[in-house]
Design a protein around this motif. Structure first.
Motif, PDB file in Angstrom:
ATOM      1  N   LEU A  20      -1.079   1.305   1.171  1.00 19.93           N
ATOM      2  CA  LEU A  20      -1.765   2.339   2.185  1.00 19.93           C
ATOM      3  C   LEU A  20      -0.549   3.739   2.821  1.00 19.93           C
ATOM      4  CD1 LEU A  20      -3.361  -0.185   4.688  1.00 19.93           C
ATOM      5  CD2 LEU A  20      -4.491   1.344   3.055  1.00 19.93           C
ATOM      6  N   THR A  21       0.820   3.135   2.879  1.00 18.82           N
ATOM      7  CA  THR A  21       1.477   4.210   3.143  1.00 18.82           C
ATOM      8  C   THR A  21       1.974   5.386   1.948  1.00 18.82           C
ATOM      9  OG1 THR A  21       3.537   2.958   2.395  1.00 18.82           O
ATOM     10  CG2 THR A  21       2.899   2.822   4.614  1.00 18.82           C
ATOM     11  N   VAL A  36      -6.914   3.608   6.271  1.00 16.04           N
ATOM     12  CA  VAL A  36      -6.561   2.866   7.379  1.00 16.04           C
ATOM     13  C   VAL A  36      -7.667   1.697   7.557  1.00 16.04           C
ATOM     14  CG1 VAL A  36      -4.966   4.200   8.669  1.00 16.04           C
ATOM     15  CG2 VAL A  36      -7.606   4.255   9.139  1.00 16.04           C
ATOM     16  N   ASP A  37      -8.936   2.135   7.092  1.00 13.02           N
ATOM     17  CA  ASP A  37     -10.071   0.969   7.064  1.00 13.02           C
ATOM     18  C   ASP A  37     -10.220   0.358   5.809  1.00 13.02           C
ATOM     19  OD1 ASP A  37     -10.722   1.834   9.673  1.00 13.02           O
ATOM     20  OD2 ASP A  37     -12.049   3.331   9.114  1.00 13.02           O
ATOM     21  N   ASP A  66       0.262  -2.730   3.064  1.00 11.70           N
ATOM     22  CA  ASP A  66       0.936  -1.431   3.792  1.00 11.70           C
ATOM     23  C   ASP A  66       1.512  -0.622   2.886  1.00 11.70           C
ATOM     24  OD1 ASP A  66      -0.156  -2.042   6.118  1.00 11.70           O
ATOM     25  OD2 ASP A  66       1.702  -3.113   6.927  1.00 11.70           O
ATOM     26  N   HIS A 120      -8.402   3.879  15.282  1.00 11.59           N
ATOM     27  CA  HIS A 120      -9.340   3.083  14.879  1.00 11.59           C
ATOM     28  C   HIS A 120      -9.076   1.464  15.055  1.00 11.59           C
ATOM     29  CE1 HIS A 120      -5.733   2.409  12.362  1.00 11.59           C
ATOM     30  NE2 HIS A 120      -6.414   1.395  11.751  1.00 11.59           N
ATOM     31  N   SER A 121      -7.796   1.130  15.169  1.00  7.63           N
ATOM     32  CA  SER A 121      -7.511  -0.226  15.483  1.00  7.63           C
ATOM     33  C   SER A 121      -8.282  -0.777  16.701  1.00  7.63           C
ATOM     34  CB  SER A 121      -5.929  -0.461  15.603  1.00  7.63           C
ATOM     35  OG  SER A 121      -5.503   0.212  16.723  1.00  7.63           O
TER      36      SER A 121
END
Length: 468
Positions: free
Chosen positions: A282-283, A272-273, A279, A433-434
């Protein structure tokens, strides 16, 4: 000499089996097939299933083989490997000279000899690029790495057949990520010598991709990586600003994942960072298992140092071990560097390995922080500055003054600790985290235009220095 050379080779195997573990014998020696022996040339020819087996035997067991052959076949015998594959064969000859000394309890290290290829007509062989010294045997288990180590061992024994695919490991520099992913590759190659295992750094992958674009061989580059059975990529955070490399890796990843091949990735931050990564990738990173490898605590550092001492035959006093463990800031690299420097100074200057020498070495080799800041320290200072209670910060209140305290705490936590954004958010009001990323950006933007606010932050940071 007795013409029953097969029986002599069987005797060699019996002696070897008595001097290695059951797993070592099963993996490296049981697959060897006797082919022939030439008394005139004193050449023993055996068949092995892959070049990796040949290379591994030469690197780790040439001493044991030389002593066994000298005892059974006589001195001066030469050992030749025929690599037998489905498509082709080739010979690799290694000269092993023996003096007939007694067999040792464990295999010796690599001799200063190189194999000679007699037949160049071979199928393409893959060098896994693994550091065979980084194994599970010397990856010491502790609370900070128990889960990643356990999962890694399971993957190595059943690559592509567990739910842990892809396996994404993240953690700060020096916590042992590279060691662990190498250990997975080494164990996998030991258990499945026929599998195509490859370790590659993100930087090298990017260089290879760039070269393929320059030479118009991108399809060959992609086809090669899509042929790998176990792909291990280190430091993938280096791709964050390389969209073309990421797009190419996406196609490789997607193909390997769909056909059940194992993918192992390492980074200094969680998916996520990884800013700049789309995306769709990332997924896929998150669909297997994401495991954090934390810095080792003091007790694990002590265990690592004691294991290194046993492995290398070192004698370091317990108080020196304790001191090094407490001052190395949880970095395995720092631990090993300090110990190596200690031994060098001790030998060159003929001094004892005592606390005085350790203090000198640590001062030069390690950035010592006797009072590292924690999230609690930061929260305490920020709350005191703004005259609020910590329980208010942890509440769901959206009052302006409390939001500011949270944002400043998150900004300073990211600046002064090495925790990932997700972990900072959990410790400061259980935010995600966002929220942490947004808070840090908000503080940074305000610092550029608000002089009074800049003075406040500077005042809080000065209080950190007073603490030390």
């Amino acid at each position: 000499m007795n013409n029953n050379h097969q029986a002599l080779w069987d005797e060699c195997l019996r002696l070897i089996q008595a001097n290695v573990t059951e797993q070592q014998f099963k993996t490296w020696f049981a697959p060897i097939v006797f082919e022939s022996y030439s008394e005139k040339e004193q050449m023993l020819l055996v068949q092995v299933p892959s070049s990796y087996v040949c290379e591994y035997l030469e690197q780790y067991y040439v001493g044991l083989l030389s002593k066994v052959l000298a005892r059974v076949f006589g001195s001066g015998v030469r050992l030749s490997y025929r690599i037998v594959t489905v498509k082709a064969q080739r010979n690799v000859t290694v000269d092993v000279e023996s003096d007939g000394v007694t067999l040792e309890a464990q295999p010796t290290t690599r001799a200063n000899q190189s194999p000679t290829v007699l037949d160049a007509a071979t199928p393409q062989q893959l060098n896994p690029q693994l550091d065979v010294k980084k194994t599970f045997q010397n990856f010491i288990e502790g609370d900070s790495n128990k889960l990643p180590r356990t999962v890694g061992l399971s993957i190595a024994e059943h690559p592509g057949k567990t739910t842990f695919n892809p396996f994404f490991i993240y953690g700060p520099s020096g916590c042992g990520k590279t060691h662990l992913i190498n250990a997975i590759g080494v164990r996998c190659k030991e258990t499945y010598p026929q599998k195509r295992v490859l370790y590659v750094s993100a930087r090298l992958f990017q260089v290879q991709y760039t070269d393929s674009v320059r030479h118009n061989t991108t399809n060959d580059f992609i086809n090669f990586y899509q042929s790998i059975d176990v792909l291990i990529v280190d430091d993938i955070q280096e791709w964050m600003n390389s969209p073309k490399t990421l797009d190419t890796f996406f196609h490789i990843f997607d193909h390997l994942f769909r056909i059940g091949k194992q993918i192992i990735l390492a980074s200094d931050r969680p998916p996520v960072d990884l800013q700049g990564v789309k995306d769709r990738l990332l997924t896929r990173f998150a669909c297997g298992l994401i495991a954090e490898l934390e810095k080792p605590n003091v007790q694990l550092c002590i265990d690592i140092l004691n294991a290194k001492c046993r492995r290398d035959g070192l004698k370091i006093p317990a108080d020196v071990i304790q001191y090094i463990a407490e001052t190395a800031n949880g970095s395995v690299r720092d631990l090993e560097g300090v110990v190596n420097s200690l031994m060098a100074y001790s030998i060159v200057y003929n001094t004892h390995l005592d606390m005085r020498l350790a203090e000198r070495i640590v001062k030069r080799a390690v950035k010592v922080d006797n009072h590292p800041l924690t999230i609690d320290d930061i929260l305490e200072k920020v709350c005191r500055h703004y005259n609020v209670e910590q329980r208010q910060v942890f509440s769901k209140s959206r009052k302006r003054e409390l939001v500011q305290v949270r944002q400043v705490s998150m900004y300073l936590a990211q600046k002064y600790t090495k925790m990932p954004a997700g972990r900072i958010g959990q410790l400061i009001g259980n935010r995600d985290h966002s929220t942490v990323i947004h808070s840090c950006n908000a503080v940074e933007q305000r610092l550029k235009v608000d002089i009074t606010f800049s003075d406040e932050i500077r005042s809080i940071e000065n209080s950190f220095k007073l603490k030390k």
